[in-house]
Design a protein around this motif. Structure first.
Motif, PDB file in Angstrom:
ATOM      1  N   MET A  38       0.836  -1.194   0.000  1.00  0.00           N
ATOM      2  CA  MET A  38       0.000   0.000   0.000  1.00  0.00           C
ATOM      3  C   MET A  38       0.870   1.243   0.000  1.00  0.00           C
ATOM      4  SD  MET A  38       0.073   1.698   3.247  1.00  0.00           S
ATOM      5  CE  MET A  38      -1.450   2.572   3.079  1.00  0.00           C
ATOM      6  N   SER A  39       0.240   2.365  -0.354  1.00  0.00           N
ATOM      7  CA  SER A  39       0.911   3.655  -0.243  1.00  0.00           C
ATOM      8  C   SER A  39      -0.059   4.675   0.327  1.00  0.00           C
ATOM      9  CB  SER A  39       1.447   4.129  -1.596  1.00  0.00           C
ATOM     10  OG  SER A  39       0.388   4.505  -2.444  1.00  0.00           O
ATOM     11  N   TRP A  50       0.642   0.441   9.386  1.00  0.00           N
ATOM     12  CA  TRP A  50      -0.190   1.536   8.887  1.00  0.00           C
ATOM     13  C   TRP A  50      -1.664   1.243   9.146  1.00  0.00           C
ATOM     14  CZ3 TRP A  50      -4.240   2.572   5.723  1.00  0.00           C
ATOM     15  CH2 TRP A  50      -4.445   3.902   5.364  1.00  0.00           C
ATOM     16  N   LEU A  51      -2.097   0.030   8.825  1.00  0.00           N
ATOM     17  CA  LEU A  51      -3.501  -0.334   9.061  1.00  0.00           C
ATOM     18  C   LEU A  51      -3.874  -0.179  10.533  1.00  0.00           C
ATOM     19  CD1 LEU A  51      -3.856  -3.551   6.888  1.00  0.00           C
ATOM     20  CD2 LEU A  51      -4.962  -1.345   6.476  1.00  0.00           C
ATOM     21  N   ASP A  52      -2.994  -0.662  11.407  1.00  0.00           N
ATOM     22  CA  ASP A  52      -3.295  -0.580  12.837  1.00  0.00           C
ATOM     23  C   ASP A  52      -3.370   0.873  13.308  1.00  0.00           C
ATOM     24  OD1 ASP A  52      -3.532  -3.321  13.121  1.00  0.00           O
ATOM     25  OD2 ASP A  52      -1.430  -3.582  13.667  1.00  0.00           O
ATOM     26  N   THR A  88     -10.508  11.855   1.156  1.00  0.00           N
ATOM     27  CA  THR A  88      -9.442  10.961   0.709  1.00  0.00           C
ATOM     28  C   THR A  88      -9.799  10.262  -0.597  1.00  0.00           C
ATOM     29  OG1 THR A  88     -10.369   9.194   2.084  1.00  0.00           O
ATOM     30  CG2 THR A  88      -8.586  10.502   3.051  1.00  0.00           C
ATOM     31  N   ALA A  89      -8.772   9.890  -1.320  1.00  0.00           N
ATOM     32  CA  ALA A  89      -8.919   9.073  -2.523  1.00  0.00           C
ATOM     33  C   ALA A  89      -8.340   7.700  -2.217  1.00  0.00           C
ATOM     34  CB  ALA A  89      -8.166   9.708  -3.687  1.00  0.00           C
ATOM     35  N   TRP A  90      -9.005   6.674  -2.689  1.00  0.00           N
ATOM     36  CA  TRP A  90      -8.576   5.293  -2.499  1.00  0.00           C
ATOM     37  C   TRP A  90      -8.599   4.593  -3.843  1.00  0.00           C
ATOM     38  CZ3 TRP A  90      -7.798   3.222   2.547  1.00  0.00           C
ATOM     39  CH2 TRP A  90      -8.116   4.100   3.583  1.00  0.00           C
ATOM     40  N   ARG A  91      -7.573   3.829  -4.152  1.00  0.00           N
ATOM     41  CA  ARG A  91      -7.546   3.001  -5.360  1.00  0.00           C
ATOM     42  C   ARG A  91      -7.118   1.603  -4.940  1.00  0.00           C
ATOM     43  NH1 ARG A  91      -8.041   3.263 -10.505  1.00  0.00           N
ATOM     44  NH2 ARG A  91      -8.193   5.522 -10.560  1.00  0.00           N
ATOM     45  N   PHE A  92      -7.940   0.632  -5.310  1.00  0.00           N
ATOM     46  CA  PHE A  92      -7.693  -0.758  -4.943  1.00  0.00           C
ATOM     47  C   PHE A  92      -7.331  -1.559  -6.190  1.00  0.00           C
ATOM     48  CE2 PHE A  92     -10.494   0.926  -1.720  1.00  0.00           C
ATOM     49  CZ  PHE A  92     -10.024   0.369  -0.538  1.00  0.00           C
ATOM     50  N   MET A  93      -6.269  -2.347  -6.115  1.00  0.00           N
ATOM     51  CA  MET A  93      -5.917  -3.294  -7.154  1.00  0.00           C
ATOM     52  C   MET A  93      -6.367  -4.659  -6.629  1.00  0.00           C
ATOM     53  SD  MET A  93      -3.909  -0.638  -6.944  1.00  0.00           S
ATOM     54  CE  MET A  93      -3.115   0.599  -7.908  1.00  0.00           C
ATOM     55  N   PHE A 102      -3.355  -1.253  -2.310  1.00  0.00           N
ATOM     56  CA  PHE A 102      -4.226  -0.101  -2.296  1.00  0.00           C
ATOM     57  C   PHE A 102      -3.401   1.140  -2.066  1.00  0.00           C
ATOM     58  CE2 PHE A 102      -4.345  -1.299   2.195  1.00  0.00           C
ATOM     59  CZ  PHE A 102      -4.296  -0.079   2.863  1.00  0.00           C
ATOM     60  N   GLU A 103      -3.894   2.226  -2.642  1.00  0.00           N
ATOM     61  CA  GLU A 103      -3.239   3.517  -2.528  1.00  0.00           C
ATOM     62  C   GLU A 103      -4.265   4.498  -1.993  1.00  0.00           C
ATOM     63  OE1 GLU A 103      -2.046   4.025  -6.578  1.00  0.00           O
ATOM     64  OE2 GLU A 103      -0.344   2.641  -6.375  1.00  0.00           O
TER      65      GLU A 103
END
Length: 107
Positions: A38-39, A50-52, A88-93, A102-103
């Motif tokens: 992720m970024s 980061w998730l936590d 926020t913007a989110w992009r999932f692969m 995900f970014e």
């Protein structure tokens, strides 16, 4: 105007947003590919810490405003106890129903 999570087009992204909003770390991790990355704001981050920090220990919540790219790109108001609310913007692969990357970042 927000999009109800149940109406999000991509089933994997829908499950990810559902898990975030339920503060369900286990369900979110189950959606990740083994080597997921992720970024945040254009910089790669260490995924689990980061998730936590940004989502699960700070009770992150997404209110999706728009989706594009078949439901894999979102603009959302993201709120957590650390930063408050931000657009926020989110992009999932997604591959084979798993999130490989995900970014996210400010929109």
């Amino acid at each position: 105007m927000t999009i109800a999570v149940a109406k999000l087009s991509d089933p994997t992204v829908r499950a990810a947003v559902t898990a975030i909003n339920a503060n369900d770390r286990k369900a979110f991790l189950a959606l990740l590919a083994e080597d997921a990355t992720m970024s945040d704001d254009g910089s790669d981050r260490d995924l689990l810490p980061w998730l936590d920090k940004e989502i699960f220990s700070s009770h992150g919540h997404m209110e999706v405003q728009t989706e594009s790219d078949g439901g894999r790109a979102l603009i959302a108001n993201f709120t957590n106890e650390t930063w408050g609310e931000m657009r926020t913007a989110w992009r999932f692969m997604v591959s084979d129903g798993r999130i490989s990357r995900f970014e996210t970042g400010q929109a």
